[in-house]
Write a protein that holds these residues in place. Structure first.
Motif, PDB file in Angstrom:
ATOM      1  N   ARG A  90      27.793  42.208  32.940  1.00  0.00           N
ATOM      2  CA  ARG A  90      28.082  43.487  33.617  1.00  0.00           C
ATOM      3  C   ARG A  90      28.258  44.597  32.587  1.00  0.00           C
ATOM      4  NH1 ARG A  90      30.911  44.505  38.844  1.00  0.00           N
ATOM      5  NH2 ARG A  90      32.198  46.356  38.724  1.00  0.00           N
ATOM      6  N   SER A 175      32.200  41.098  42.216  1.00  0.00           N
ATOM      7  CA  SER A 175      31.404  40.073  42.889  1.00  0.00           C
ATOM      8  C   SER A 175      30.959  39.019  41.864  1.00  0.00           C
ATOM      9  CB  SER A 175      30.205  40.710  43.569  1.00  0.00           C
ATOM     10  OG  SER A 175      29.522  41.551  42.657  1.00  0.00           O
ATOM     11  N   ASN A 177      28.482  37.287  40.916  1.00  0.00           N
ATOM     12  CA  ASN A 177      27.052  37.074  40.711  1.00  0.00           C
ATOM     13  C   ASN A 177      26.681  37.553  39.310  1.00  0.00           C
ATOM     14  OD1 ASN A 177      27.809  39.679  42.032  1.00  0.00           O
ATOM     15  ND2 ASN A 177      25.747  40.221  41.373  1.00  0.00           N
TER      16      ASN A 177
END
Ligand code: AMP
Ligand code: MG
Length: 427
Positions: A90, A175, A177
């Motif tokens: 991220r 999240s 993912n």
């Protein structure tokens, strides 16, 4: 080495060089436990105890919430939080949401809460609403990407509540993912993306809401909607009166005029890939316009792609399935995957029809049950990755209520590739 691995190596070395050496092993053994969220609180607390311990030791644990699976670390522990950014790949300028279980905790974490904030807490917490307030110093900069505001939410899921309790601190939980992929609504989605990169996964079944929380900035007056979600603008306005929408939201939903270079036929506006998010491997094209014309265009494009050797995915709704069945025959859910399996196996059993070239058609559900459509969206996008589909043609939904939130996610998955089939409809 693919781009994601390279990016992860780079982030590892940045972090190891600058902080007190958060040692990141190549592969972390990921512990998985399955729990029944309907178990009594005592059983949940004892089943989840080891995961609370992981968080206390700066580990990262994926867990179900009512929106999507979150990847949790202590919100007060930069060492654990660094691991979230690494595991997900991220970007560090994307701030995290802090999850709490008791309203009183809010006042330890933020400077002040306007009256409208209190009203929204009373109306929608616990639930899929995230509010942004001015942060206190106790919140580390890594949570807020260096900004002076923090996003807070109280999840409505027994597993999420139990894990926060066991950790003894608020949890950040983006999240669970890999960044850029569709958010996970089942534990197996988390496993696909993060196995070997995180310490634990708690499998508590599918997420009921299925898209991320609504985000509203309460530091502005009137408050500003930053992300549509399970709590709709109408629901919020019924409690606190008019709110505004962030300018960028409508830009994402409309697409904007610009680069028209595209291998997609027809008039496609702005494939603004910098917004791509929630993206399956296949390209996504949204078709907007009157129902009949959209379906005609989907059929025309499907034929063109099929003839050029590209398998097509179609995202539709139950109400439109019969139009596709006229051409492609009865559509059973998952049929496309069987078709792709047949293709993989090459050798067809005697008498079996070679359907490998027919489109993979998936319905989000009935237009009468838009909440269920939202809950199905991400799993359907992810399922296309298991197929040979190269391009997904998605019918636009009405931009109302949860439909607006669904279209926000679909538009991002499409990198704003939006085809207006009848120009006069474009406002
Ligand atoms: P995720 O946790 O993956 O659902 O993403 C959380 C999202 O919440 C971010 O991408 C931001 O859009 C939003 N967010 C979190 N904190 C803030 C903040 N302090 N200000 C504005 N937006 C925020
Ligand atoms: Mg996310």
């Amino acid at each position: 080495m693919d781009d994601r691995n390279r990016e992860q190596k780079k982030q590892n070395s940045i972090i190891q060089g600058t902080s007190e050496a958060a040692h990141i092993p190549e592969k972390i053994p990921t512990v998985v436990t399955t729990v029944d969220p309907r178990s009594n609180e005592e059983d949940l607390l004892s089943a989840l105890y080891p995961f609370g311990q992981m968080i206390k030791k700066s580990g990262v644990v994926a867990f179900p919430t009512e929106t999507v699976y979150g990847l949790g670390a202590s919100a007060l522990d930069p060492k654990g939080i660094e691991k979230i950014f690494i595991a997900k790949g991220r970007p560090s300028d994307n701030p995290l949401i802090v999850h709490i279980t008791r309203t009183e905790e809010v006042f330890d974490l933020v400077e002040s809460v306007p009256e409208k904030g209190i009203q929204l807490m009373k109306a929608f917490w616990p639930g899929p609403l995230t509010m942004i307030f001015k942060k206190r110093k106790i919140i580390p900069d890594i949570v807020t990407a260096g900004g002076d505001t923090v996003a807070l939410r109280m999840p409505d899921h027994p597993v999420a509540k139990a894990l926060i309790e066991l950790s003894g601190v608020p949890l950040v939980a983006p999240s669970a993912n890999a960044s850029g992929k569709p958010s996970p609504t089942m534990a197996r989605h988390v496993w696909e993306d993060l196995e070997g990169k995180i310490h634990g996964i708690i499998d508590g079944g599918s997420c009921a809401v299925g898209i991320e929380s609504t985000v509203i900035d309460m530091t502005e007056e009137p408050p500003v909607l930053l992300r549509p979600g399970g709590i709709t603008q109408r629901m919020i306005q019924a409690v606190i009166g008019p709110i505004e929408r962030d300018d960028q939201l409508d830009e994402i939903d409309r697409g904007n005029s610009g680069d028209e270079k595209s291998e997609l036929p027809g008039k496609v506006r702005s494939p603004g890939m910098k917004y791509t998010h929630y993206a399956p491997r296949a390209k996504v094209l949204i078709l907007r316009g009157k129902r009949k014309k959209v379906i005609e265009k989907v059929l025309e494009l499907e034929k063109t792609y099929r003839e050029s050797g590209k398998k097509v995915g179609i995202i539709t709704v139950d109400e439109n399935l019969k139009e596709y069945e006229k051409l492609y025959g009865e559509i059973r859910d998952q049929a496309c995957h069987q078709a792709c399996d047949i293709k993989e196996n090459k050798g067809l059993s005697p008498g079996a029809e070679d359907v490998s070239n027919s489109p993979c058609i998936r319905s989000l559900g009935s237009e009468k049950e838009v909440e269920k459509m939202a809950a199905n969206l991400f799993a359907i996008l992810r399922d296309f990755d298991q197929t040979e589909v190269k391009i997904i043609l998605a019918e636009a939904l009405e931009d109302r209520e949860m439909g607006y939130a669904i279209m926000n996610r679909l538009s991002k998955a499409a990198g704003q590739n939006i085809l207006y089939v009848d120009e006069e409809d474009r406002s």
